[in-house]
Structures are given as C-alpha cells and as structure tokens.
Enzyme design. Structure first.
Site, PDB file in Angstrom:
ATOM      1  N   SER A  68       9.559 -10.133   3.247  1.00  0.00           N
ATOM      2  CA  SER A  68      10.753 -10.453   2.476  1.00  0.00           C
ATOM      3  C   SER A  68      11.884 -10.886   3.421  1.00  0.00           C
ATOM      4  O   SER A  68      11.745 -11.878   4.136  1.00  0.00           O
ATOM      5  CB  SER A  68      11.141  -9.255   1.598  1.00  0.00           C
ATOM      6  OG  SER A  68      12.004  -9.652   0.568  1.00  0.00           O
ATOM      7  N   ASP A  99       4.068 -12.694  -7.307  1.00  0.00           N
ATOM      8  CA  ASP A  99       5.173 -12.422  -6.392  1.00  0.00           C
ATOM      9  C   ASP A  99       6.427 -13.190  -6.793  1.00  0.00           C
ATOM     10  O   ASP A  99       6.353 -14.338  -7.249  1.00  0.00           O
ATOM     11  CB  ASP A  99       4.722 -12.885  -4.994  1.00  0.00           C
ATOM     12  CG  ASP A  99       5.478 -12.260  -3.845  1.00  0.00           C
ATOM     13  OD1 ASP A  99       6.638 -11.863  -4.041  1.00  0.00           O
ATOM     14  OD2 ASP A  99       4.895 -12.198  -2.751  1.00  0.00           O
ATOM     15  N   HIS A 136       5.365  -8.790  -5.154  1.00  0.00           N
ATOM     16  CA  HIS A 136       6.076  -8.814  -3.870  1.00  0.00           C
ATOM     17  C   HIS A 136       5.612  -7.682  -2.955  1.00  0.00           C
ATOM     18  O   HIS A 136       5.764  -7.759  -1.738  1.00  0.00           O
ATOM     19  CB  HIS A 136       7.580  -8.667  -4.152  1.00  0.00           C
ATOM     20  CG  HIS A 136       8.480  -9.132  -3.052  1.00  0.00           C
ATOM     21  ND1 HIS A 136       8.409 -10.383  -2.488  1.00  0.00           N
ATOM     22  CD2 HIS A 136       9.502  -8.498  -2.404  1.00  0.00           C
ATOM     23  CE1 HIS A 136       9.334 -10.514  -1.561  1.00  0.00           C
ATOM     24  NE2 HIS A 136       9.997  -9.386  -1.479  1.00  0.00           N
TER      25      HIS A 136
END
Length: 217
Positions: free
Chosen positions: A28, A169, A195
């Site tokens: 991320s 995601d 995610h």
C-alpha cells in the site's frame, strides 16, 4: 510531512543498520514509498515487491470512486455526503465504510483475524498520518499525497520488480498493471483477494514472494 521525509527515513534506516544488500517489500503506502525510492536508483537493492500500491494517486482516487459506485445506492450516497459535510460518525456512513472495506480492503475484519495477524497495540498516530498524507477517507485525496505520481519515472527503475495485488483489491488491476507495464521487466502476480491478500492467501502469497526473491538473490 512530505513523502520525501519517509524516503529519507528509509535511507537512514538502511545506513544505520548497515543494510548494504536488501530485498524490499512495500504494501500500500509502503509500495508507493518504495517506488519513489527506486526512481533514485539506490544501490544494493536486489529486488523489490510492490504490493497493492499505486504509482499515481489520481488514478487511485478515480478507481476508489468507481468501486464505491458498486455499493448499494444509499451506501454510496452516505459516503459521498460524508466527504462533503465531514460527518463520518453517522451510523449509515460507518456501515457503508465497513461494507466497502469488507469488499475491497479486508475480507476479514481485524477483530476476527487470528491473534498473530492483529495489531499488537493501538496505533496512537496512524489516523493522524493517514489524514495528513491522504485525507479524511478513501474517496478524497486532500493531503500531502494529492496528485502524487511517479508514473513518468517508472521507466527509470532498474530493480527487478514483482507487483502483487488482489482480484477484489482497491488496488485494482488497472492500477497494478500501470506499474507492471511501466517498469522494464516487471512481473505481476494477481491473487484472489482484497487489499489484504497477503493475509487472505498467506501460504500462496509467501510462496510467490519467496520464489521471486530467490531468483534475484
């Protein structure tokens, strides 16, 4: 608090610990930081894994708003209204946010995960950093990362790179593909999950990462 500050911290961490030869994995925001770091061609990085990360925040925002549009209409409207009036504490906003997170961020909420995959303690500044860098929600980028992009520099990265993402995601295939296409020779592993696919497909994910790193050791 700029992105460059975090990059300098990474540089100093390697220097302090004497990490002259490393494999990097950033998930991320960590992957965004990793991409920015890689554009400056740091020495001693054998490979890197960019996990569920964008190279361009404008695309990330556009995709988040698109994903939001697939929620039930009343949920989509509640989230959009919260970004206008700033009231994120209304029950309908919290319910809509929880549903978006279940679909695209983490299929299993943290309090339902095995103990070893939960945060060991409350993060006292996590929300503050998120709000400073991103904004107040997933659907606005009003912080320091507004219009952040390294897309035009991806071609300069010469580190062997593996991009990973999940089928559901919030880092959508379009976002991941932009990086995989932009970095010369980059590979892309798309696994079933959100995610948090690295936890949802723990064994498969780790095996994928280990195989890639071993090839570039």
């Amino acid at each position: 608090m700029e992105a460059e500050l975090f990059e300098e911290e990474l540089h100093e961490l390697r220097r302090h610990l004497g990490l002259e030869h490393v494999h990097l994995l950033g998930q991320s925001w960590g992957g965004m930081l990793e991409l920015q770091y890689a554009t400056h061609r740091p020495s001693g990085v054998a490979s890197m894994v960019v996990a569920s990360s964008p190279a361009d925040m404008d695309l990330w925002l556009a995709e988040a708003i698109r994903l939001r549009s697939y929620l039930p209409r009343e949920m989509e409207q509640a989230l959009a209204q919260a970004d206008v009036d700033g009231d994120y504490d209304r029950p309908e906003v919290k319910a809509a946010s929880a549903e978006y997170y279940r679909r695209h961020v983490a299929a299993v909420p943290e309090d339902e995960r095995p103990e070893k995959w939960r945060k060991p303690f409350a993060d006292p500044v996590g929300d503050e950093v998120y709000h400073t860098m991103q904004g107040m929600s997933e659907f606005v980028v009003t912080g320091k990362l507004s219009h952040w992009s390294v897309v035009d520099k991806l071609g300069d990265i010469c580190i062997p790179t593996l991009v990973t993402s999940g089928t559901a995601d919030e880092c959508t295939p379009l976002i991941a593909k932009q990086i995989a296409d932009g970095i010369p020779g980059a590979e892309w592993a798309l696994l079933e999950g959100t995610h948090m696919v690295h936890l949802e497909r723990f064994e498969e994910y780790n095996a994928t990462i280990e195989e890639f790193m071993e090839r570039h050791e």
